[in-house]
Design an enzyme around this catalytic site. Sequence first.
Site, PDB file in Angstrom:
ATOM      1  N   ILE A  14       0.835  -1.209   0.000  1.00 59.11           N
ATOM      2  CA  ILE A  14       0.000   0.000   0.000  1.00 59.11           C
ATOM      3  C   ILE A  14       0.873   1.264   0.000  1.00 59.11           C
ATOM      4  O   ILE A  14       0.493   2.291  -0.580  1.00 59.11           O
ATOM      5  CB  ILE A  14      -1.020  -0.005   1.175  1.00 59.11           C
ATOM      6  CG1 ILE A  14      -2.073   1.074   0.971  1.00 59.11           C
ATOM      7  CG2 ILE A  14      -0.351   0.144   2.524  1.00 59.11           C
ATOM      8  CD1 ILE A  14      -2.941   0.913  -0.230  1.00 59.11           C
ATOM      9  N   ALA A  15       2.054   1.167   0.601  1.00 55.04           N
ATOM     10  CA  ALA A  15       2.980   2.313   0.572  1.00 55.04           C
ATOM     11  C   ALA A  15       3.338   2.640  -0.882  1.00 55.04           C
ATOM     12  O   ALA A  15       3.400   3.817  -1.273  1.00 55.04           O
ATOM     13  CB  ALA A  15       4.235   1.996   1.381  1.00 55.04           C
ATOM     14  N   SER A  35      12.086   2.893   6.673  1.00 51.02           N
ATOM     15  CA  SER A  35      11.910   1.455   6.568  1.00 51.02           C
ATOM     16  C   SER A  35      12.764   0.803   7.640  1.00 51.02           C
ATOM     17  O   SER A  35      13.671   1.440   8.187  1.00 51.02           O
ATOM     18  CB  SER A  35      12.354   1.009   5.169  1.00 51.02           C
ATOM     19  OG  SER A  35      12.170  -0.360   5.009  1.00 51.02           O
ATOM     20  N   ARG A  36      12.484  -0.485   7.915  1.00 57.61           N
ATOM     21  CA  ARG A  36      13.289  -1.167   8.939  1.00 57.61           C
ATOM     22  C   ARG A  36      14.708  -1.412   8.468  1.00 57.61           C
ATOM     23  O   ARG A  36      15.594  -1.673   9.266  1.00 57.61           O
ATOM     24  CB  ARG A  36      12.654  -2.512   9.308  1.00 57.61           C
ATOM     25  CG  ARG A  36      11.382  -2.401  10.108  1.00 57.61           C
ATOM     26  CD  ARG A  36      10.672  -3.731  10.115  1.00 57.61           C
ATOM     27  NE  ARG A  36      10.338  -4.153   8.765  1.00 57.61           N
ATOM     28  CZ  ARG A  36      10.039  -5.399   8.411  1.00 57.61           C
ATOM     29  NH1 ARG A  36      10.042  -6.345   9.308  1.00 57.61           N
ATOM     30  NH2 ARG A  36       9.742  -5.687   7.147  1.00 57.61           N
ATOM     31  N   TYR A  57      12.245   3.654  11.499  1.00 57.55           N
ATOM     32  CA  TYR A  57      11.076   4.527  11.648  1.00 57.55           C
ATOM     33  C   TYR A  57      11.405   5.682  12.608  1.00 57.55           C
ATOM     34  O   TYR A  57      10.908   6.796  12.455  1.00 57.55           O
ATOM     35  CB  TYR A  57       9.875   3.733  12.177  1.00 57.55           C
ATOM     36  CG  TYR A  57       9.489   2.536  11.322  1.00 57.55           C
ATOM     37  CD1 TYR A  57       9.593   2.562   9.933  1.00 57.55           C
ATOM     38  CD2 TYR A  57       8.999   1.377  11.909  1.00 57.55           C
ATOM     39  CE1 TYR A  57       9.232   1.460   9.160  1.00 57.55           C
ATOM     40  CE2 TYR A  57       8.630   0.273  11.141  1.00 57.55           C
ATOM     41  CZ  TYR A  57       8.753   0.326   9.766  1.00 57.55           C
ATOM     42  OH  TYR A  57       8.389  -0.757   9.009  1.00 57.55           O
ATOM     43  N   HIS A  78       0.034  -0.308  13.922  1.00 56.21           N
ATOM     44  CA  HIS A  78      -0.465   1.055  13.703  1.00 56.21           C
ATOM     45  C   HIS A  78      -0.415   1.888  14.986  1.00 56.21           C
ATOM     46  O   HIS A  78      -0.072   3.067  14.946  1.00 56.21           O
ATOM     47  CB  HIS A  78      -1.898   1.014  13.160  1.00 56.21           C
ATOM     48  CG  HIS A  78      -1.971   0.491  11.752  1.00 56.21           C
ATOM     49  ND1 HIS A  78      -3.153   0.284  11.085  1.00 56.21           N
ATOM     50  CD2 HIS A  78      -1.001   0.135  10.881  1.00 56.21           C
ATOM     51  CE1 HIS A  78      -2.902  -0.178   9.870  1.00 56.21           C
ATOM     52  NE2 HIS A  78      -1.606  -0.283   9.723  1.00 56.21           N
ATOM     53  N   LYS A  96      -6.002   2.005   7.424  1.00 55.09           N
ATOM     54  CA  LYS A  96      -7.068   1.229   8.033  1.00 55.09           C
ATOM     55  C   LYS A  96      -6.637  -0.232   8.109  1.00 55.09           C
ATOM     56  O   LYS A  96      -5.819  -0.636   7.270  1.00 55.09           O
ATOM     57  CB  LYS A  96      -8.390   1.370   7.266  1.00 55.09           C
ATOM     58  CG  LYS A  96      -8.332   1.209   5.755  1.00 55.09           C
ATOM     59  CD  LYS A  96      -7.755  -0.030   5.150  1.00 55.09           C
ATOM     60  CE  LYS A  96      -8.396  -1.350   5.496  1.00 55.09           C
ATOM     61  NZ  LYS A  96      -7.665  -2.504   4.847  1.00 55.09           N
ATOM     62  N   ASP A 177      -9.890  -6.202   7.241  1.00 50.98           N
ATOM     63  CA  ASP A 177      -9.225  -5.921   5.969  1.00 50.98           C
ATOM     64  C   ASP A 177     -10.156  -5.215   4.980  1.00 50.98           C
ATOM     65  O   ASP A 177      -9.798  -4.171   4.442  1.00 50.98           O
ATOM     66  CB  ASP A 177      -8.681  -7.207   5.339  1.00 50.98           C
ATOM     67  CG  ASP A 177      -7.651  -6.882   4.273  1.00 50.98           C
ATOM     68  OD1 ASP A 177      -6.668  -6.200   4.592  1.00 50.98           O
ATOM     69  OD2 ASP A 177      -7.853  -7.246   3.101  1.00 50.98           O
TER      70      ASP A 177
HETATM   71  N1  LIG Z   1      -6.081   1.561   1.803  1.00 48.53           N
HETATM   72  C1  LIG Z   1      -5.964   0.469   1.091  1.00 48.53           C
HETATM   73  O1  LIG Z   1      -6.456   0.369  -0.033  1.00 48.53           O
HETATM   74  C2  LIG Z   1      -5.173  -0.656   1.646  1.00 48.53           C
HETATM   75  C3  LIG Z   1      -4.866  -1.693   0.820  1.00 48.53           C
HETATM   76  C4  LIG Z   1      -4.064  -2.695   1.319  1.00 48.53           C
HETATM   77  C5  LIG Z   1      -3.646  -2.622   2.642  1.00 48.53           C
HETATM   78  N2  LIG Z   1      -3.991  -1.603   3.433  1.00 48.53           N
HETATM   79  C6  LIG Z   1      -3.520  -1.547   4.842  1.00 48.53           C
HETATM   80  O2  LIG Z   1      -2.147  -1.160   4.806  1.00 48.53           O
HETATM   81  C7  LIG Z   1      -1.419  -1.857   5.796  1.00 48.53           C
HETATM   82  C8  LIG Z   1      -0.239  -2.546   5.137  1.00 48.53           C
HETATM   83  O3  LIG Z   1      -0.707  -3.475   4.173  1.00 48.53           O
HETATM   84  P1  LIG Z   1       0.210  -3.955   2.949  1.00 48.53           P
HETATM   85  O4  LIG Z   1      -0.640  -4.779   2.082  1.00 48.53           O
HETATM   86  O5  LIG Z   1       0.934  -2.795   2.379  1.00 48.53           O
HETATM   87  O6  LIG Z   1       1.230  -4.909   3.763  1.00 48.53           O
HETATM   88  P2  LIG Z   1       2.733  -5.306   3.362  1.00 48.53           P
HETATM   89  O7  LIG Z   1       2.924  -5.261   1.896  1.00 48.53           O
HETATM   90  O8  LIG Z   1       3.010  -6.576   4.086  1.00 48.53           O
HETATM   91  O9  LIG Z   1       3.612  -4.119   3.992  1.00 48.53           O
HETATM   92  C9  LIG Z   1       3.660  -3.885   5.362  1.00 48.53           C
HETATM   93  C10 LIG Z   1       4.916  -3.080   5.686  1.00 48.53           C
HETATM   94  O10 LIG Z   1       5.000  -2.969   7.112  1.00 48.53           O
HETATM   95  C11 LIG Z   1       6.363  -2.878   7.489  1.00 48.53           C
HETATM   96  N3  LIG Z   1       6.661  -3.808   8.582  1.00 48.53           N
HETATM   97  C12 LIG Z   1       7.104  -3.459   9.808  1.00 48.53           C
HETATM   98  N4  LIG Z   1       7.318  -4.527  10.568  1.00 48.53           N
HETATM   99  C13 LIG Z   1       7.030  -5.599   9.816  1.00 48.53           C
HETATM  100  C14 LIG Z   1       7.083  -7.000  10.049  1.00 48.53           C
HETATM  101  N5  LIG Z   1       7.445  -7.493  11.238  1.00 48.53           N
HETATM  102  N6  LIG Z   1       6.732  -7.831   9.053  1.00 48.53           N
HETATM  103  C15 LIG Z   1       6.340  -7.349   7.861  1.00 48.53           C
HETATM  104  N7  LIG Z   1       6.266  -6.015   7.578  1.00 48.53           N
HETATM  105  C16 LIG Z   1       6.616  -5.156   8.554  1.00 48.53           C
HETATM  106  C17 LIG Z   1       7.207  -3.226   6.292  1.00 48.53           C
HETATM  107  O11 LIG Z   1       7.845  -2.062   5.827  1.00 48.53           O
HETATM  108  P3  LIG Z   1       9.455  -1.938   5.881  1.00 48.53           P
HETATM  109  O12 LIG Z   1       9.986  -3.265   5.453  1.00 48.53           O
HETATM  110  O13 LIG Z   1       9.732  -0.856   4.930  1.00 48.53           O
HETATM  111  O14 LIG Z   1       9.837  -1.594   7.291  1.00 48.53           O
HETATM  112  C18 LIG Z   1       6.210  -3.741   5.259  1.00 48.53           C
HETATM  113  O15 LIG Z   1       6.588  -3.454   3.971  1.00 48.53           O
HETATM  114  C19 LIG Z   1      -2.401  -2.794   6.494  1.00 48.53           C
HETATM  115  O16 LIG Z   1      -2.829  -2.199   7.687  1.00 48.53           O
HETATM  116  C20 LIG Z   1      -3.565  -2.887   5.518  1.00 48.53           C
HETATM  117  O17 LIG Z   1      -4.822  -3.085   6.158  1.00 48.53           O
HETATM  118  C21 LIG Z   1      -4.728  -0.629   2.951  1.00 48.53           C
END
Ligand SMILES: NC(=O)c1ccc[n+]([C@@H]2O[C@H](COP(=O)([O-])OP(=O)(O)OC[C@H]3O[C@@H](n4cnc5c(N)ncnc54)[C@H](OP(=O)(O)O)[C@@H]3O)[C@@H](O)[C@H]2O)c1
Length: 324
Positions: A14-15, A35-36, A57, A78, A96, A177
Site C-alpha cells: 500500500i505504501a 523502513s526497517r 522509523y 499502527h 485502516k 481488511d
Molecule cells: N487503503 C488500502 O487500499 C489498503 C490496501 C491494502 C492494505 N492496506 C492496509 O495497509 C497496511 C499494510 O498493508 P500492505 O498490504 O501494504 O502490507 P505489506 O505489503 O506486508 O507491507 C507492510 C509493511 O509494514 C512494514 N513492517 C514493519 N514490521 C514488519 C514486520 N514485522 N513484518 C512485515 N512487515 C513489517 C514493512 O515495511 P518496511 O519493510 O519498509 O519496514 C512492510 O513493507 C495494512 O494495515 C492494511 O490493512 C490498505
Amino acid sequence: MKRIRWGILGTGKIAHKFATAMAQAKNVELIAVGSRQESTAKAFADEFKIPHRHASYEALVRDTDVDAIYVASLNTQHKDHTILCLNAGKAVLCEKPFALNTRETEAMIQTAREKKVFLMEAMWSRFIPAVVKAKELVLAGKIGEIRMLAADFGFRGSDDPKNRVNDPAVGGSSMLDVGIYPLSLAQFLLGDHALMTSTADIGPTGVDRANAVVLQYNSGALAVLSSAVNAVTIHEAFISGTKGEIRIHAPWWRSERVTVYDNGKEIETFSMPHNTYAHEADHVGDCLAAGLTESPVMPLDETRALMKTMDALRASWGIRYPGE
Ligand SMILES: NC(=O)c1ccc[n+]([C@@H]2O[C@H](COP(=O)([O-])OP(=O)(O)OC[C@H]3O[C@@H](n4cnc5c(N)ncnc54)[C@H](OP(=O)(O)O)[C@@H]3O)[C@@H](O)[C@H]2O)c1
C-alpha cells in the site's frame, strides 16, 4: 498555499500505491521514507525519487523537514507507529484498520488530542468523488430518507495461513481488511446504528474469512453489509430511500460512476473519475492548512465508533488476537 512535506512509514504494497498516487495530489511533496532496513528504504526512495531515506522509523520521525507521515505498516503496528509519529509532532494519516481494537484506538486518539497534532484514519473511499457525490445527493434529499443500504467488499485471496489477512498474529480478518469499508460507508451515510446482528465464516487460522452484518438505525433503516477474503462479491453500494435510489457502481470504494433512480427508473448518471489515494492526501493538506487537528470527514470519534463495532462483531464470533 504551503506544500505539505510527507514521509511514508513502511515500504509495502500500500505504501507503493500511496506514493504513486502522490504524484496526482495538490500541494504535496513526498520528501522522506522510513523502513526497517536501509536497503528497502533506498529502493523505495530511488523508485519514487524521494530525497530523505531513513533506515528506521525512529529516524523518519526525527526528520525535521517532514510535516506529515503516512503510516503504512501492519495492523498490529499502527498504534505504536502512530504514537511514535505523534510524539515527534508529526501529523499522521494512519492506514485502516486504524488499530486492532478500541483500547489501542483510544490510546492513539488520546495522544493526538493531548499533543494537539492532526490524526486521521486513511479511509480513502470517503474521499473519492463518487462517494462524495453520493453523500451530497443524500444530504440534498434527492432520494428522501434512507430506508436501506446494501454494500459489500469481497475478493478471493490467498489460503496461505501466513498471508496477512489470515494470520491472527498480524491482525488478519476479513472484517478488518475489507469489511471495514462497507461498515464505514454505513457510518458515513447513516451514523450510529441502534441494533446489529451478524454471522461469520471462521477459517482454519481462527479469524473470519467472510461475514454478513445487518445494522438497524433508530429511523428503522437497515444496512446489509458483507465482506470476504475467500469469495468475490458484487462490489456495489446501493442506497435506497423513500423518494429514489443511488447506485455507486462497482467497485464502489473506487467507483467512477453514480446513478440516481426513481423506483428503479434511471434518472441521471454522474461520471466521477478519481485519483485513488491522492484525494485523502489532499484532504489532510486542507485540514493542516486550516489549522485542524481532526478531519471533519473522517473524525476520530467515528473511527472509534467503527472500531467498537468491529470489536463487538469479533467478540460475537469468538475471535481474539494474541495479547487481547
Ligand atoms: N487503503 C488500502 O487500499 C489498503 C490496501 C491494502 C492494505 N492496506 C492496509 O495497509 C497496511 C499494510 O498493508 P500492505 O498490504 O501494504 O502490507 P505489506 O505489503 O506486508 O507491507 C507492510 C509493511 O509494514 C512494514 N513492517 C514493519 N514490521 C514488519 C514486520 N514485522 N513484518 C512485515 N512487515 C513489517 C514493512 O515495511 P518496511 O519493510 O519498509 O519496514 C512492510 O513493507 C495494512 O494495515 C492494511 O490493512 C490498505
